[in-house]
Design an enzyme around this catalytic site. Sequence first.
Site, PDB file in Angstrom:
ATOM      1  N   ASP A 286       0.859  -1.176   0.000  1.00 48.53           N
ATOM      2  CA  ASP A 286       0.000   0.000   0.000  1.00 48.53           C
ATOM      3  C   ASP A 286       0.900   1.233   0.000  1.00 48.53           C
ATOM      4  OD1 ASP A 286      -3.227   0.520   1.614  1.00 48.53           O
ATOM      5  OD2 ASP A 286      -2.128   1.733   0.159  1.00 48.53           O
TER       6      ASP A 286
ATOM      7  N   GLU B 187     -10.593   6.661   4.778  1.00 49.80           N
ATOM      8  CA  GLU B 187      -9.625   6.027   5.680  1.00 49.80           C
ATOM      9  C   GLU B 187      -9.737   6.529   7.112  1.00 49.80           C
ATOM     10  OE1 GLU B 187      -6.594   5.920   1.958  1.00 49.80           O
ATOM     11  OE2 GLU B 187      -5.831   5.283   3.878  1.00 49.80           O
TER      12      GLU B 187
END
Length: 608
Positions: free
Chosen positions: A289, A495
Amino acid sequence: SNPIIDTLYKDPKHPMNVRIGNLMNQMTIEEKIAQMTQIDREAATPDIMRDFSIGSLLSGGGSVPRDQATAKEWVDMVNSFQNGSLSSRLGIPMIYGIDAVHGNNNVYKATIFPHNVGLGVTRDPDLVKRIGAATALEARATGIPYVFAPCIAVCRDPRWGRCYESYSEDQKIVEQMTQIIGGLQGDVPPNSRKGVPYISGRNKVVACAKHFVGDGGTKDGINENNTVVNWHELLSIHMPAYYHSIIKGVSTIMVSYSSLNGVKMHGNKDLVTNFLKGTLRFRGFVISDWKGVDKMTVPEHANYSHSLLEAINAGVDMVMLPYNHTEFRTIVLSHVKNNLIPISRIDDAVERILRVKFTMGLFENPIADYSFVDKLGSQAHRDLAREAVQKSLVLLKNGENADTPLLPLPKKTSRILVAGSHANNLGLQCGGWTIAWQGLDSKNLTVGTTILNGIANAVDPTTEIVFSENPEIEFVKANNFSYAIVAVGEPPYTETAGDNKNLTIPEPGLSTMKNVCGSVKCVVVLISGRPLVIEPYLNTIDALVAAWLPGTEGQGVADVLFGDYGFTGKLARTWFRTIEQLPMNVGDKHYDPLFPFGFGLTTKGIRA
Ligand SMILES: O=[N+]([O-])c1ccc(O[C@@H]2O[C@@H](CO)[C@H](O)[C@H](S[C@@H]3O[C@H](CO)[C@@H](O)[C@H](O)[C@H]3O)[C@@H]2O)cc1
């Protein structure tokens, strides 16, 4: 001096493995490490792509050529970087990736589909596959052949800021929705080898199942935190969708920021190499990521050299740095020279990356053209998104009892009130990951139809519509409205910014709802990435619709409110009674929801 280059690898007549071998035998260690490198477009130039032979570029959330860039400008940007790559010593084309998680959502005028939280409600894998195909076309419209989707997280706690990126708390629904991979990449030919990456052509894209593994199971839904599960829970809840994705030929898999039983996934060799690549036989490439390697330590980047050693040896093949490619190269080169990273590990990573690039035909067609630009935001895709909105709505309350339903609403009446912060705001109805990384509270964020627009299109021309975002009680009482539609909900978030411990309806939505519904018959349309606290207000609400994050095609909401289409959606997430009950999922021993998993009232539509 450069040795003569054997260009056999450029000839598609040869078998892929021969091409890979021929190319790898000519690559320097620096070129191999460069192929494992992914940087954001903001850190790249065509010269860097040429001089370093960087393997991949990305647009991080909101990283665009310019505000409201056109499809052609996107294509030109991608091609300028690609021409840099093609002029490198071996001319290995780079692969450009972007988060197209509900349509090609960074791009102005793209069709924005409902987020996964709404798509899971449809329980319609074919619909989701068609959305994948449309998304592939809208990515290719911008010259981009790689998308960081689908997110196959199984969100087990709605307090998680990314819960709306998850199709469901139930892994059986998430498994079903891996059908989107066939839409994105194309269907794997029957009796072809399992686990091998597959992309059928230039109207399809490389997909990325993410985030491996257990991203949706972290403690209290804390983003990037620790998922504590036993082997049975891991294999029965968080892993099955990866198995289904691999069977469907998913070409890449992204590692999760989170930890599993205290072990950072970015350093988890047992799961990334031994299980995913060994047991599940995944043959595509594993990508980190964004700063996922940096975040293996607190503070992030504290011991980057050791983190890189751990991550690459754990089985990460491509690192989404996304900046500072020279630091990456220097460190990894040193680890290889000191035999801390075996060259066999580097070769495995590069082989996997090249296998995806050869399979997708990137060597044959590295330069994008304008042939798909008209697909961006096309009416056909907007119609598809509208269908998805219709099927994603869940009717939670419809009048005090079945004999006195409020929905479907009459199109012809004297005067109606449309209220709420979310009634006329494309940014709010699209949510996070839209134009900007965090999304934006902006009425005209992109091109689309707001819920208010949709209502105006649906009602009889003689029906007067009064729109007021947050009307006073006196105003509501004084105007003799036949009924009110109140659209309220959450602000956009992405997020960690979306982690939320109380899950209450934010103000002024809560006041708007209480003021309007206390004064006139009301339908509340809740725009949210997850279930919110609603029980205390249920008695004052006559009808309640969970609309999740519908995207640009708000007409789909009016289609169902006014009865052109029936309500068919069934909850793909448990609707809790109080926050203290969380986490609470279908199948739990103690299960006392306000609305259970699978709940949804239905109505008959005159069209379907
Ligand atoms: O300004 N700050 O303070 C700030 C803070 C954190 C940021 O962090 C970064 O922001 C975004 C870019 O701006 C990035 O997209 C990622 S998110 C990550 O990126 C991947 C690629 O986009 C996705 O596929 C994954 O699914 C997702 O987990 C990161 O969180 C950025 C800026």
